[in-house]
Enzyme design. Structure first.
Site, short mmCIF file in Angstrom:
data_model
loop_
_atom_site.label_atom_id
_atom_site.label_comp_id
_atom_site.label_asym_id
_atom_site.label_seq_id
_atom_site.Cartn_x
_atom_site.Cartn_y
_atom_site.Cartn_z
N HIS A 1 21.67 -44.82 5.70
CA HIS A 1 21.67 -46.71 5.89
C HIS A 1 20.68 -46.43 6.48
O HIS A 1 19.62 -47.55 7.54
CB HIS A 1 22.51 -46.54 5.26
N SER B 1 -25.45 -26.63 -48.30
CA SER B 1 -24.99 -25.79 -49.07
C SER B 1 -24.18 -24.15 -48.42
O SER B 1 -22.85 -25.39 -48.52
CB SER B 1 -26.23 -24.11 -48.70
N CYS C 1 21.77 -54.52 0.61
CA CYS C 1 20.58 -53.41 0.73
C CYS C 1 20.72 -52.91 0.21
O CYS C 1 19.98 -52.18 0.16
CB CYS C 1 21.19 -53.46 2.10
N HIS D 1 13.82 -52.51 8.24
CA HIS D 1 14.74 -52.24 6.69
C HIS D 1 14.50 -53.05 5.76
O HIS D 1 13.60 -54.89 5.44
CB HIS D 1 16.61 -53.08 7.05
#
Length: 666
Positions: A222, A548, A87, A260
């Site tokens: 977490h 020219s 994880c 998750h």
């Protein structure tokens, strides 16, 4: 091919587009790629039946290929690796990406995370371990938390060193102040989180960054909602952030909103924290009602918001700062510190540009001029759909035409099919994007770049008002003309008492463009500036020709003369040629273009022998004659009466004739 590979390629393109980095810019670059993932469901599904085993299973479903496919497809030459720490995988990748930039292993780093679920067997094994929620809800910090809910997602972030990103004008969303990774080591069980190891990691990450944890006002945890994980993580957060802080620390977890994402969960947390910093709002958690009794929220000075909160800083002068925490079930922990970008004094816009202070006249010029907005896509139908989405966005959001044109012109990859819109007004831009005129219909680009030739004129083609609209609407053209004036005013002798810019803006009564000493350097200056403007737009000639004094600008476009040398040569040429016409006792001269063959011109000039001569052959049926003014006027009248093309040039002398013998001074 594993759908993860296909989706990662798409999401990486979107991340580059959001950053304002084109495919041409990144192709072949020293760019690192790190991919975080956990399970490999597609491989498990395709290899269940060994009698039907796809030939390209290894390259199509291997985890290592997830990062390598991105590097291969986009032709990236930096480190490329897939990381599986469960994880915490993608936050570990974020650490590795930042590290590759610090160590100069890469100039750009692409960090991705992937989580797609196809195999039901994984759900069964995770349920047996007690990882998954029993009620289908992820309840971070809540007493009813029983595990997490598996979510799916593909995410990508692009990292650059800040000085490089600012110099490149990239879209900067946040600043990375620090990252770190460690492991729990030996403990009661390999899957049991360690509060001590997490606290040590957070502390060391802040120490290396030279930051004070008490100054951080939000932590993205977490936060899986497990009985073992939440109390230990929140204890670690309290230990580091809250022991010496006077106020409450807000904590949250994006897992309560989207589930998750396992291997991609770290990037999901980073994205949430980044958007919170940008919006200056702390987002709420879902499914939080009764605090977990193992967490002393009050005394630990922790708060889980259940409603959006304005991210106030009070009297703090420091920028908003957020920490992101992640740990894997095998014990690998990762931590990152983000800071808002606005704190560095730069405005964040749709396409971040270095701060430039423009003079008021140039700033006004940028605002009121029309802009070209290039539109591009892979097909006509895709282009039409994308154009409608763009028009809808511009309708619903406030944006300037200049900003949108800049993003579409320099920060978007040009694909095969093209369209465009041109306007200074946003309402007209939206109208033309939705309903392009015939000339702007979606079409496939040419397979080869067209060959373009530039033709440069000499004096005589100038006209009152020329270049005025460019001076008024194009800052680069104006700045280049002013560069011409600076060069001429720096000459050691015979420097002009006039300026190119002023002469181009004079009234028709006051203009001196008809005089050789003015027209030759001014015509050259205008053409030099046009070459620079066109080159800035990516338009460069395959060949050039000059007539020219136009030869001087042509040699600059061909790379044979420098800008300064071409201009100075034109100036002194004009000064010395013009001095002949201004000399006391000099005869007035004139020049004229006639539409005749050489034989016809020769016959017409016979009565004017010694007074008019052929000055130039422009084409087999176009000649320029030069001579005494009264003779040229007489010839023009005669030719006009016979309906033969005859046009006087805007010059005050007979160049390439006896009148211009003064050039011998060279």
């Amino acid at each position: 091919m594993d759908p993860q590979q296909r989706l990662l390629l798409e999401v990486v393109y979107e991340a580059l587009e959001d950053a304002g980095i084109t495919l041409d810019e990144i192709q072949g670059s020293l760019t690192s790629v790190y991919c975080g993932c956990f399970t490999n469901d597609y491989n498990a599904m395709t290899t269940k039946d060994l009698e039907y085993y796809p030939k390209y299973t290894v390259t199509g479903t291997g985890n290592s290929i997830l990062a390598n496919r991105i590097s291969y497809f986009y032709n990236l030459h930096g480190p490329s690796a897939t990381v599986d720490t469960a994880c915490s995988s993608s936050l570990v990748c974020f650490h590795l990406g930042a590290q590759s930039l610090r160590d100069a292993e890469a100039d750009i780093s692409i960090v991705v995370g992937s989580a797609l679920h196809f195999d039901p067997n994984i759900f069964i094994t995770m349920t047996d371990l007690g990882m998954l929620s029993t009620d289908g809800r992820c309840r971070h910090g809540d007493a009813a938390g029983s595990g997490y809910v598996r979510g799916e997602g593909i995410a990508a972030m692009v990292l650059k060193r800040q000085d490089r990103a600012q110099a490149d004008g990239d879209h900067i969303r946040a600043v990375v102040r620090g990252t770190g990774v460690n492991h729990d080591g030996r403990k009661q069980g390999i899957t049991l989180p360690s509060a001590r190891a997490q606290a040590d990691l957070i502390t060391s990450t802040y120490e290396r960054a030279g930051l004070e944890p008490a100054e951080t006002t939000y932590v993205e945890c977490h936060g899986t909602g497990t009985k073992a994980g939440d109390p230990r993580e929140l204890r670690a957060v309290h230990e580091v952030f809250c022991r010496h802080r006077p106020d409450t620390l807000h904590v949250g977890s994006v897992k309560t909103n989207i589930g998750h994402l396992e291997g991609a969960s770290g990037i999901a947390g980073l994205m949430k924290a980044t958007m919170a910093l940008e919006k200056k709002i702390i987002p709420p958690n879902m499914h939080f009602s009764t605090p977990n009794p193992e967490v002393d929220f009050k005394n630990w000075k922790l708060e889980i918001p259940t409603e959006p909160k304005v991210w106030e800083m009070g009297r703090r002068t420091i920028p908003r700062r957020a920490s992101i925490n992640s740990f894997g079930y095998g014990g690998t922990n990762a931590h990152a510190i983000l800071e808002e970008y606005n704190s560095f004094g730069s405005k964040t816009t749709a396409c971040q540009q270095p701060t430039v202070s423009l003079p008021p006249e140039l700033a006004a010029m940028v605002e009121r001029r029309p802009y070209l907005l290039p539109l591009t896509s892979h097909s006509e139908r895709a282009g039409e759909l994308w154009a409608e989405r763009l028009a809808q966005y511009l309708t619903e959001n406030e944006a300037s035409v200049a900003d949108v044109a800049l993003s579409l012109s320099t920060r978007r990859t040009m694909h095969r099919f093209r369209s465009f819109a041109v306007s200074a007004d946003m309402e007209k831009v939206i109208e033309r994007i939705r309903d392009p005129p015939p000339g702007a219909a979606w079409k496939s680009k040419l397979d080869t770049i067209p060959r373009i030739g530039f033709v440069f004129t000499g004096q005589g083609a100038q006209w009152f008002g020329m270049a005025r609209s460019l001076l008024e609407q194009c800052p680069l053209f104006l700045q280049t003309i002013r560069k011409c004036d600076r060069i001429l005013q720096a000459l050691p002798s015979h420097r002009p008492t006039w300026s190119v810019e002023a002469e181009l803006l004079k009234s028709q009564q006051d203009t001196m463009l008809g005089r050789t000493e003015y027209s030759q350097p001014i015509c050259t200056a205008v053409q030099l500036a046009l070459v620079d403007v066109l080159a800035h737009w990516g338009v460069k000639p395959s060949g050039v020709v000059g007539h020219s004094s136009g030869e001087l600008a042509a040699t600059y476009a061909a790379g044979l003369l420098s800008f300064e040398n071409a201009l100075v040569a034109a100036y002194y040429r004009g000064v010395h040629m013009g001095s002949g016409a201004a000399a006391p006792g000099s005869m007035p001269g004139a020049m004229m273009a006639v539409g005749m063959t050489e034989a016809e011109v020769t016959a017409e000039l016979e009565p004017y022998r010694g007074r008019i001569a052929i000055a130039a052959m422009n084409s087999p049926s176009s000649f320029t004659v030069s001579g005494d003014e009264d003779a040229v006027v007489e010839l023009q009248q005669a030719l006009t009466d016979r309906k033969v093309f005859a046009r006087r040039l805007q010059v005050a002398q007979a160049c390439v004739f006896v009148h211009s013998l003064v050039i011998k001074r060279y």
